[in-house]
Design an enzyme around this catalytic site. Structure first.
Site, PDB file in Angstrom:
ATOM      1  N   PHE A   1      -4.604 -21.089  25.386  1.00  0.00           N
ATOM      2  CA  PHE A   1      -3.576 -20.054  25.516  1.00  0.00           C
ATOM      3  C   PHE A   1      -2.357 -20.483  24.712  1.00  0.00           C
ATOM      4  O   PHE A   1      -2.086 -21.683  24.599  1.00  0.00           O
ATOM      5  CB  PHE A   1      -3.141 -19.908  26.980  1.00  0.00           C
TER       6      PHE A   1
ATOM      7  N   ASN B   1       7.912 -25.865  34.384  1.00  0.00           N
ATOM      8  CA  ASN B   1       8.094 -24.633  33.613  1.00  0.00           C
ATOM      9  C   ASN B   1       7.800 -23.432  34.498  1.00  0.00           C
ATOM     10  O   ASN B   1       7.474 -23.589  35.674  1.00  0.00           O
ATOM     11  CB  ASN B   1       7.215 -24.657  32.357  1.00  0.00           C
TER      12      ASN B   1
ATOM     13  N   LYS C   1      16.710 -41.707  44.832  1.00  0.00           N
ATOM     14  CA  LYS C   1      17.418 -40.538  44.277  1.00  0.00           C
ATOM     15  C   LYS C   1      18.512 -40.982  43.297  1.00  0.00           C
ATOM     16  O   LYS C   1      19.302 -41.899  43.628  1.00  0.00           O
ATOM     17  CB  LYS C   1      18.039 -39.741  45.429  1.00  0.00           C
TER      18      LYS C   1
END
Ligand SMILES: Cc1cc2nc3c(=O)[nH]c(=O)nc-3n(C[C@H](O)[C@H](O)[C@H](O)COP(=O)(O)O)c2cc1C
Length: 411
Positions: free
Chosen positions: A334, A220, A299
Site C-alpha cells: 500500500f 501514525n 518517564k
C-alpha cells in the site's frame, strides 16, 4: 467553493439475498431481533421461523414488524397463505440460519427429527445451513450436545462455535452467542463464491508504536480498518487468514488467527515468520519508518530546554519481503501519498519487487486513514493503472482480490 460533502457510501453486502432465520427456545432469542435488524439494513430479505418454545421468549409480531414478512410459527397454521411452508421456505431461502440454536434443536436436527416447522424445514432445505448454538456452558460441553454438533458438521452444516464469557445464568465458559460482526461474516461466507479457498493469506494492519518512554510513543493515524477489511474479505472468500496487527481500537475477530504487535520490529519478526507459508501477502499496515534510538525506562521529565529525539531507521518489511519472495508468492503493498500518487506508487512497486500496489491519496475526502471508505488506484508491474471509485473498504478489498486472481491467472 467546492463542496466536498458526499452522500454517505452505502454498503449492502446482503442485497437481494434471502435468509430464512430460525429462532429456537433459548434465552438469547431476544438478540435475534437486533441481528435481524442489522442484516435487513445490509440488504437481506428475511423470513423468520419461530419454534413453539422460541415464542415463549420473543413474539412473532416483533419479527413480522422487523422483516416486513409474516413470522412462520406453525406447520399447520390455517391462516398461513402457504399449505406447505417448509417446502416454500426451502425453495425461497439462499441460506438457513438458526440463531439461537438450543440444545434441543441441535439434537433434533442432528438426528433427522421433524416434529415442527423449523426441524422439518431443516430436512427440506438444500442450500447452506448455519447453526449458532447458545446455551449454558455445561450443556454445551455435554458429550451428547458435542456429538450432535459433530454429526451436523459431518453433514456439511456450519456450526459456529459460541464465545467464552459469562452467560445469562451467571455461569462462565463457552456458550454465548457471537457478536453481530461474526454472525454477519459467517452468513456472508456461507453465501460467497470461495475463489480463495486453499490459499494462505497474510495481512498486516494498523499503525505501529515506537516507544520513547513508558508513557509516550511515536505512531501514525492508521486505524487498521483497511487491513481488517482485507483479512475479513479473504476469510469470506474461503482463504486461511493470518492477520498481524498493530494497536488499533478494534478487537481482532475470533474467526481467524491474529497476532497483535506494538513496534515495527515486532511486526517485522512476526511477518517474516508467517510469510514462509503465505501464498499472498498484503501489507496494509502503516509501519513506522523510524524509531527512537534510545528508550527511557522512566518517564522523561519536562524541562525548560528544547528536546531532541534521535531516530533510527526501522527494518523495511516490504522491501525485505520483496527480496525474499518465493516463486508464485504474490506480494501486495500500500502507499498513502499526498502528491504524485501514481509516480510514487509505481516507484515503490518497482523498488520493493511488488506484484501490485494499492495507492491512495489521503488528501481526498473519504480516502485513507480512519474512514470507512477509500479511493484507490491499483497499479501492477506493467504500469496498468486501475482507478477505483470511492468505495467501502470491504468493497476495495473485494476489488484487490479480483485483481490478484487476475494476476495469478496471467491476464
Ligand atoms: C428461562 C429459560 C432459558 C433457557 N435458555 C436456554 C438456552 O439458552 N439454550 C438452550 O439450549 N436451552 C435453553 N432453555 C431450555 C429450552 O427452552 C428447552 O430445552 C426447550 O425445549 C427448547 O425448545 P426449542 O426446540 O424451541 O429449542 C431455557 C429454558 C428456560 C426456562
Amino acid at each position: 467553493m467546492t463542496n466536498h460533502c458526499k452522500e454517505p457510501h452505502v454498503f449492502r453486502p446482503l442485497e437481494g439475498k434471502n435468509i430464512v432465520f430460525g429462532i429456537s427456545g433459548g434465552i438469547a432469542a431476544f438478540k435475534a431481533a437486533d441481528y435481524i435488524r442489522g442484516l435487513k439494513k445490509l440488504g437481506a430479505n428475511i423470513k423468520v421461523v419461530l419454534t413453539e418454545n422460541g415464542a415463549r421468549f420473543v413474539t412473532p409480531l416483533t419479527f413480522s414488524a422487523l422483516t416486513g414478512n409474516p413470522c412462520f410459527h406453525s406447520m399447520f397454521d390455517q391462516n398461513n397463505p402457504s399449505f406447505m411452508p417448509h417446502i416454500e421456505l426451502a425453495n425461497w431461502g439462499d441460506v438457513l440460519v438458526i440463531l439461537p440454536a438450543s440444545a434441543d434443536i441441535i439434537g433434533k436436527t442432528a438426528n433427522g427429527i421433524a416434529d415442527d416447522l423449523l426441524t422439518t424445514l431443516f430436512l427440506s432445505f438444500d442450500s447452506k445451513k448455519l447453526v449458532f448454538p447458545s446455551m449454558n456452558p455445561a450443556m454445551y460441553e455435554n458429550p451428547a450436545v458435542q456429538d450432535n454438533i459433530q454429526r451436523l458438521r459431518d453433514r456439511g452444516v456450519v456450526v459456529v462455535e459460541p464465545e467464552e464469557g459469562t452467560v445469562v445464568c451467571g455461569a462462565k465458559g463457552r456458550g454465548r452467542l457471537p457478536g453481530f460482526d461474526t454472525v454477519l461474516v459467517q452468513i456472508r461466507k456461507a453465501l460467497a463464491h470461495k475463489d480463495l479457498k486453499g490459499l494462505n493469506i497474510l495481512v498486516t494492519s494498523g499503525p505501529t508504536r515506537e516507544p520513547i518512554d513508558p508513557i509516550r510513543f511515536i505512531s501514525n493515524r492508521s486505524s487498521g480498518k483497511m487491513g481488517l477489511a482485507i483479512a475479513k474479505t479473504a476469510f469470506i472468500r474461503g482463504a486461511r487468514v493470518r492477520l498481524v496487527t498493530g494497536p488499533t481500537c478494534m478487537e481482532p475477530p475470533p474467526y481467524f488467527g491474529s497476532i497483535q504487535v506494538e513496534t515495527a520490529n515486532e511486526m517485522a519478526q512476526e511477518v517474516f515468520r508467517e510469510a514462509e507459508a503465505a501464498d499472498i501477502i498484503i501489507m496494509a499496515a502503516a509501519v513506522a519508518d523510524y524509531s527512537p534510538v534510545t528508550y527511557s525506562a522512566s518517564k522523561i521529565k519536562k524541562s525548560d530546554q528544547e528536546m531532541t529525539i534521535r531516530l533510527e531507521k526501522t527494518t523495511d518489511i516490504l522491501k525485505e519481503l520483496g527480496a525474499r519472495k518465493k516463486p508464485g508468492q504474490i506480494l501486495v503493498g500500500f502507499c498513502a501519498e499526498t502528491e504524485d500518487l501514481i509516480e510514487n506508487g509505481f516507484k515503490k512497486l518497482e523498488q520493493k519487487n511488488l506484484d501490485l500496489i494499492v495507492a491512495n491519496n489521503i488528501t481526498e475526502p473519504g480516502a485513507g486513514f480512519d474512514w470507512d471508505t477509500n479511493k484507490v488506484y491499483l497499479i501492477d508491474p506493467d504500469k496498468n493503472i486501475e482507478e477505483l471509485p470511492l468505495l467501502h473498504k470491504e468493497e476495495v478489498a473485494e476489488r484487490i482480490f479480483d485483481r490478484i486472481l487476475k494476476l495469478n491467472s496471467g491476464s
